[in-house]
Design a protein around this motif. Structure first.
Motif, PDB file in Angstrom:
ATOM      1  N   ALA A   1     -46.123   4.633  26.681  1.00 25.26           N
ATOM      2  CA  ALA A   1     -46.475   3.776  27.819  1.00 25.26           C
ATOM      3  C   ALA A   1     -47.744   2.979  27.533  1.00 25.26           C
ATOM      4  O   ALA A   1     -47.858   1.809  27.913  1.00 25.26           O
ATOM      5  CB  ALA A   1     -46.644   4.623  29.082  1.00 25.26           C
ATOM      6  N   LEU A   2     -48.713   3.590  26.865  1.00 24.91           N
ATOM      7  CA  LEU A   2     -49.938   2.860  26.545  1.00 24.91           C
ATOM      8  C   LEU A   2     -49.681   1.804  25.476  1.00 24.91           C
ATOM      9  O   LEU A   2     -50.301   0.735  25.486  1.00 24.91           O
ATOM     10  CB  LEU A   2     -51.020   3.828  26.074  1.00 24.91           C
ATOM     11  CG  LEU A   2     -52.426   3.225  25.981  1.00 24.91           C
ATOM     12  CD1 LEU A   2     -52.959   2.897  27.366  1.00 24.91           C
ATOM     13  CD2 LEU A   2     -53.378   4.144  25.244  1.00 24.91           C
ATOM     14  N   LEU A   3     -48.763   2.085  24.555  1.00 25.89           N
ATOM     15  CA  LEU A   3     -48.431   1.121  23.507  1.00 25.89           C
ATOM     16  C   LEU A   3     -47.687  -0.094  24.050  1.00 25.89           C
ATOM     17  O   LEU A   3     -47.738  -1.171  23.464  1.00 25.89           O
ATOM     18  CB  LEU A   3     -47.577   1.792  22.426  1.00 25.89           C
ATOM     19  CG  LEU A   3     -48.265   2.872  21.588  1.00 25.89           C
ATOM     20  CD1 LEU A   3     -47.246   3.590  20.719  1.00 25.89           C
ATOM     21  CD2 LEU A   3     -49.356   2.266  20.730  1.00 25.89           C
ATOM     22  N   ALA A   4     -46.982   0.090  25.167  1.00 24.84           N
ATOM     23  CA  ALA A   4     -46.208  -1.008  25.744  1.00 24.84           C
ATOM     24  C   ALA A   4     -47.143  -2.089  26.287  1.00 24.84           C
ATOM     25  O   ALA A   4     -48.283  -1.830  26.679  1.00 24.84           O
ATOM     26  CB  ALA A   4     -45.302  -0.483  26.857  1.00 24.84           C
ATOM     27  N   GLU A   5     -46.639  -3.294  26.338  1.00 23.97           N
ATOM     28  CA  GLU A   5     -47.456  -4.412  26.802  1.00 23.97           C
ATOM     29  C   GLU A   5     -47.606  -4.441  28.327  1.00 23.97           C
ATOM     30  O   GLU A   5     -48.635  -4.861  28.856  1.00 23.97           O
ATOM     31  CB  GLU A   5     -46.839  -5.733  26.321  1.00 23.97           C
ATOM     32  CG  GLU A   5     -46.892  -5.917  24.809  1.00 23.97           C
ATOM     33  CD  GLU A   5     -48.307  -5.992  24.271  1.00 23.97           C
ATOM     34  OE1 GLU A   5     -49.178  -6.493  24.998  1.00 23.97           O
ATOM     35  OE2 GLU A   5     -48.546  -5.542  23.133  1.00 23.97           O
ATOM     36  N   GLU A   6     -46.551  -4.009  29.045  1.00 23.02           N
ATOM     37  CA  GLU A   6     -46.596  -4.118  30.500  1.00 23.02           C
ATOM     38  C   GLU A   6     -47.380  -2.953  31.109  1.00 23.02           C
ATOM     39  O   GLU A   6     -47.410  -1.855  30.564  1.00 23.02           O
ATOM     40  CB  GLU A   6     -45.175  -4.155  31.082  1.00 23.02           C
ATOM     41  CG  GLU A   6     -44.354  -2.914  30.846  1.00 23.02           C
ATOM     42  CD  GLU A   6     -43.616  -2.929  29.521  1.00 23.02           C
ATOM     43  OE1 GLU A   6     -42.785  -2.013  29.299  1.00 23.02           O
ATOM     44  OE2 GLU A   6     -43.878  -3.832  28.700  1.00 23.02           O
ATOM     45  N   PRO A   7     -48.037  -3.170  32.249  1.00 25.40           N
ATOM     46  CA  PRO A   7     -48.775  -2.101  32.918  1.00 25.40           C
ATOM     47  C   PRO A   7     -47.841  -0.971  33.340  1.00 25.40           C
ATOM     48  O   PRO A   7     -46.675  -1.192  33.656  1.00 25.40           O
ATOM     49  CB  PRO A   7     -49.395  -2.794  34.131  1.00 25.40           C
ATOM     50  CG  PRO A   7     -49.373  -4.248  33.810  1.00 25.40           C
ATOM     51  CD  PRO A   7     -48.165  -4.466  32.954  1.00 25.40           C
ATOM     52  N   HIS A   8     -48.365   0.248  33.351  1.00 24.81           N
ATOM     53  CA  HIS A   8     -47.593   1.404  33.801  1.00 24.81           C
ATOM     54  C   HIS A   8     -48.033   1.778  35.213  1.00 24.81           C
ATOM     55  O   HIS A   8     -49.213   1.633  35.558  1.00 24.81           O
ATOM     56  CB  HIS A   8     -47.798   2.589  32.852  1.00 24.81           C
ATOM     57  CG  HIS A   8     -46.836   3.707  33.080  1.00 24.81           C
ATOM     58  ND1 HIS A   8     -47.043   4.684  34.028  1.00 24.81           N
ATOM     59  CD2 HIS A   8     -45.635   3.985  32.509  1.00 24.81           C
ATOM     60  CE1 HIS A   8     -46.020   5.535  34.014  1.00 24.81           C
ATOM     61  NE2 HIS A   8     -45.159   5.130  33.106  1.00 24.81           N
TER      62      HIS A   8
ATOM     63  N   SER B   1     -54.596   1.110  30.630  1.00 29.68           N
ATOM     64  CA  SER B   1     -54.876   2.498  30.985  1.00 29.68           C
ATOM     65  C   SER B   1     -53.588   3.193  31.401  1.00 29.68           C
ATOM     66  O   SER B   1     -52.732   2.605  32.064  1.00 29.68           O
ATOM     67  CB  SER B   1     -55.910   2.579  32.123  1.00 29.68           C
ATOM     68  OG  SER B   1     -55.387   2.018  33.322  1.00 29.68           O
ATOM     69  N   VAL B   2     -53.448   4.435  30.987  1.00 33.56           N
ATOM     70  CA  VAL B   2     -52.369   5.317  31.411  1.00 33.56           C
ATOM     71  C   VAL B   2     -53.004   6.673  31.713  1.00 33.56           C
ATOM     72  O   VAL B   2     -53.844   7.158  30.939  1.00 33.56           O
ATOM     73  CB  VAL B   2     -51.286   5.471  30.328  1.00 33.56           C
ATOM     74  CG1 VAL B   2     -50.313   6.594  30.682  1.00 33.56           C
ATOM     75  CG2 VAL B   2     -50.530   4.165  30.133  1.00 33.56           C
ATOM     76  N   VAL B   3     -52.639   7.269  32.833  1.00 36.67           N
ATOM     77  CA  VAL B   3     -53.148   8.585  33.202  1.00 36.67           C
ATOM     78  C   VAL B   3     -51.982   9.563  33.139  1.00 36.67           C
ATOM     79  O   VAL B   3     -50.911   9.308  33.708  1.00 36.67           O
ATOM     80  CB  VAL B   3     -53.805   8.565  34.591  1.00 36.67           C
ATOM     81  CG1 VAL B   3     -54.369   9.939  34.924  1.00 36.67           C
ATOM     82  CG2 VAL B   3     -54.920   7.510  34.632  1.00 36.67           C
ATOM     83  N   PHE B   4     -52.178  10.678  32.464  1.00 38.60           N
ATOM     84  CA  PHE B   4     -51.099  11.601  32.112  1.00 38.60           C
ATOM     85  C   PHE B   4     -50.791  12.547  33.283  1.00 38.60           C
ATOM     86  O   PHE B   4     -51.242  13.689  33.320  1.00 38.60           O
ATOM     87  CB  PHE B   4     -51.461  12.376  30.859  1.00 38.60           C
ATOM     88  CG  PHE B   4     -50.367  13.289  30.364  1.00 38.60           C
ATOM     89  CD1 PHE B   4     -49.051  12.869  30.330  1.00 38.60           C
ATOM     90  CD2 PHE B   4     -50.663  14.570  29.921  1.00 38.60           C
ATOM     91  CE1 PHE B   4     -48.041  13.706  29.870  1.00 38.60           C
ATOM     92  CE2 PHE B   4     -49.676  15.404  29.452  1.00 38.60           C
ATOM     93  CZ  PHE B   4     -48.355  14.977  29.429  1.00 38.60           C
ATOM     94  N   PHE B   5     -49.999  12.056  34.241  1.00 39.12           N
ATOM     95  CA  PHE B   5     -49.381  12.914  35.253  1.00 39.12           C
ATOM     96  C   PHE B   5     -48.092  13.437  34.612  1.00 39.12           C
ATOM     97  O   PHE B   5     -47.103  12.705  34.486  1.00 39.12           O
ATOM     98  CB  PHE B   5     -49.076  12.106  36.519  1.00 39.12           C
ATOM     99  CG  PHE B   5     -50.299  11.603  37.236  1.00 39.12           C
ATOM    100  CD1 PHE B   5     -50.884  12.354  38.240  1.00 39.12           C
ATOM    101  CD2 PHE B   5     -50.857  10.379  36.903  1.00 39.12           C
ATOM    102  CE1 PHE B   5     -52.020  11.891  38.916  1.00 39.12           C
ATOM    103  CE2 PHE B   5     -51.983   9.906  37.562  1.00 39.12           C
ATOM    104  CZ  PHE B   5     -52.570  10.667  38.567  1.00 39.12           C
ATOM    105  N   THR B   6     -48.081  14.690  34.224  1.00 36.16           N
ATOM    106  CA  THR B   6     -47.048  15.211  33.324  1.00 36.16           C
ATOM    107  C   THR B   6     -45.636  14.939  33.815  1.00 36.16           C
ATOM    108  O   THR B   6     -44.764  14.512  33.034  1.00 36.16           O
ATOM    109  CB  THR B   6     -47.243  16.728  33.124  1.00 36.16           C
ATOM    110  OG1 THR B   6     -48.602  16.982  32.754  1.00 36.16           O
ATOM    111  CG2 THR B   6     -46.319  17.257  32.039  1.00 36.16           C
ATOM    112  N   LEU B   7     -45.367  15.149  35.098  1.00 35.92           N
ATOM    113  CA  LEU B   7     -44.003  15.012  35.603  1.00 35.92           C
ATOM    114  C   LEU B   7     -43.524  13.563  35.617  1.00 35.92           C
ATOM    115  O   LEU B   7     -42.316  13.315  35.656  1.00 35.92           O
ATOM    116  CB  LEU B   7     -43.900  15.603  37.012  1.00 35.92           C
ATOM    117  CG  LEU B   7     -44.130  17.115  37.105  1.00 35.92           C
ATOM    118  CD1 LEU B   7     -44.102  17.576  38.550  1.00 35.92           C
ATOM    119  CD2 LEU B   7     -43.113  17.882  36.280  1.00 35.92           C
ATOM    120  N   ARG B   8     -44.425  12.619  35.566  1.00 33.68           N
ATOM    121  CA  ARG B   8     -44.037  11.207  35.531  1.00 33.68           C
ATOM    122  C   ARG B   8     -43.642  10.760  34.122  1.00 33.68           C
ATOM    123  O   ARG B   8     -43.112   9.663  33.952  1.00 33.68           O
ATOM    124  CB  ARG B   8     -45.183  10.332  36.044  1.00 33.68           C
ATOM    125  CG  ARG B   8     -45.537  10.601  37.508  1.00 33.68           C
ATOM    126  CD  ARG B   8     -44.462  10.073  38.470  1.00 33.68           C
ATOM    127  NE  ARG B   8     -44.415   8.638  38.476  1.00 33.68           N
ATOM    128  CZ  ARG B   8     -45.161   7.866  39.261  1.00 33.68           C
ATOM    129  NH1 ARG B   8     -46.014   8.425  40.099  1.00 33.68           N
ATOM    130  NH2 ARG B   8     -45.042   6.553  39.223  1.00 33.68           N
TER     131      ARG B   8
END
Length: 292
Positions: free
Chosen positions: A263-270, A114-121
Motif C-alpha cells: 500500500a505504501l509503494l502504491a501511488e494512490e493514497p490508502h 503514509s500508511v498506518v498498519f491496522f492489521t485487519l485492514r
C-alpha cells in the motif's frame, strides 16, 4: 524502496523485519533502536546495518517503518516526514490528539505518503470481508469484541510492555475494532457528546457504544484481562442482508504487514493513512474522557 526500521522489540522482530526482508520490492536498509545492542543484533540477523543516530538512518532510506510505543513513534514520524521520508506507522498513531495531529500535519506539509498498519485492514481474509460488507451496505448495527489474555495469564511478549500496561486494551486493540466498524458503518464524530459513550469493566476492560454519522450504531468491548480460555475476537454486522461475522484471520502478521508495504509503494493514497489514524485517536481520546 529502501526502508529504515525504527524499533527492536518483539513486534519489530517478528513482523516488520521479517516482512521487509522478504518483500520483493523493498529493501531493509537499516535498523535504529533505543537499545543499540538490540539494534545491532536485529540488523545482523537480517544482513543490514544498525544505526546509532536516527538522522543517519533517515539519510540512508526512502521510507521508515516504525515499531515503537505510540508517543515515541509520533515524534520520530514528524522528524522523518520533515526529512522527506514516507511513513509506514503502527496503531495507535499517538495516545494524545495533539501528538497524532502533529504527525498528520507533518505528512501533509511534506507531501509524503503514509500508511498506518491496522492489521485487519491489510490481512487478506479480513480485508476481503470488509470490502464485501462495504458493497453490501444497509447495515443497521455492528459490534466488535476483542478479548485478549495478555494481562490475564497468557505467555505473551507484550505482557510487560510499559505503554500497554499504562494505556490498556482501549488503546492497544481498540484501534483494530474501530478500523473494522468505521470502514463499514462510517465515521464517528468524537465532538458529538452522544456519539461516544464508555464504561469500565474488570481489569482494563472497556465497553463503548458508538453512533456513526450515517445513522448506524455499534458497540465495542476490548480487554487484555481475560484468562486464556476466554480469549477471542468477534466482529458482527446486522442489517437488511442478515447477520454476517468477520472470519478468523488466517494469515500471520508478516503477511498482513507485507500488504501494508504494498500500500505504501502504491501511488494512490490508502484509506488507512495518518489522517484516518488521527481520527481513531480522536475517538479513543473521547472515550477516555468519558471514562474520566
Amino acid at each position: 524502496m529502501r526502508f529504515g526500521l525504527l524499533g527492536t522489540g518483539p513486534w519489530a522482530e517478528r513482523t516488520h523485519a521479517l516482512a521487509l526482508a522478504a518483500h520483493p520490492h523493498a529493501e531493509l536498509a537499516g535498523v535504529w533502536g533505543r537499545r543499540p545492542e538490540a539494534a545491532a543484533a536485529l540488523a545482523e540477523r537480517h544482513g543490514t546495518r544498525a544505526h546509532t543516530d536516527v538522522d543517519d538512518l533517515f539519510a540512508d532510506c526512502d521510507a521508515v517503518a516504525v515499531a515503537l510505543p505510540p508517543d515515541v513513534q509520533a515524534g520520530l514520524a514528524v522528524r522523518a516526514a520533515a526529512a522527506g521520508k514516507h511513513l509506514l506507522l503502527d496503531k495507535p498513531l499517538a495516545t494524545t490528539v495533539p501528538g497524532a495531529r502533529q504527525v498528520a500535519d507533518a505528512v501533509r506539509r511534506a507531501g509524503v505518503r503514509s500508511v498506518v498498519f491496522f492489521t485487519l485492514r491489510f490481512a487478506p481474509t479480513s480485508a476481503r470481508w470488509i470490502a464485501e460488507q462495504r458493497v453490501t451496505g444497509d447495515w443497521f448495527t455492528g459490534r466488535a469484541d476483542w478479548y485478549s489474555p495478555v494481562f490475564g495469564g497468557a505467555d505473551s511478549p507484550y505482557t510487560a510492555s510499559p505503554w500497554r500496561r499504562e494505556k490498556g486494551a482501549l488503546w492497544d486493540v481498540g484501534p483494530h475494532a474501530l478500523s473494522v466498524l468505521t470502514a463499514v458503518l462510517g465515521d464517528v464524530d468524537p465532538d458529538d457528546p452522544d456519539a461516544v459513550t464508555a464504561a469500565r469493566g474488570p481489569g482494563d476492560t472497556v465497553h463503548l457504544a458508538l453512533r456513526h454519522t450515517g445513522g448506524a450504531s455499534s458497540t465495542v468491548t476490548v480487554t487484555h484481562s481475560v484468562p486464556p480460555a476466554a480469549a477471542g475476537v468477534v466482529a458482527e454486522l446486522r442489517g437488511t442482508s442478515g447477520v454476517v461475522c468477520l472470519p478468523e484471520r488466517e494469515e500471520p502478521a508478516p503477511v498482513a504487514f507485507a500488504a501494508a508495504v504494498d500500500a505504501l509503494l502504491a501511488e494512490e493514497p490508502h484509506p488507512c493513512d495518518a489522517a484516518y489514524a488521527l481520527r481513531v485517536t480522536e475517538i479513543l481520546a473521547a472515550a477516555e474522557a468519558r471514562l474520566r
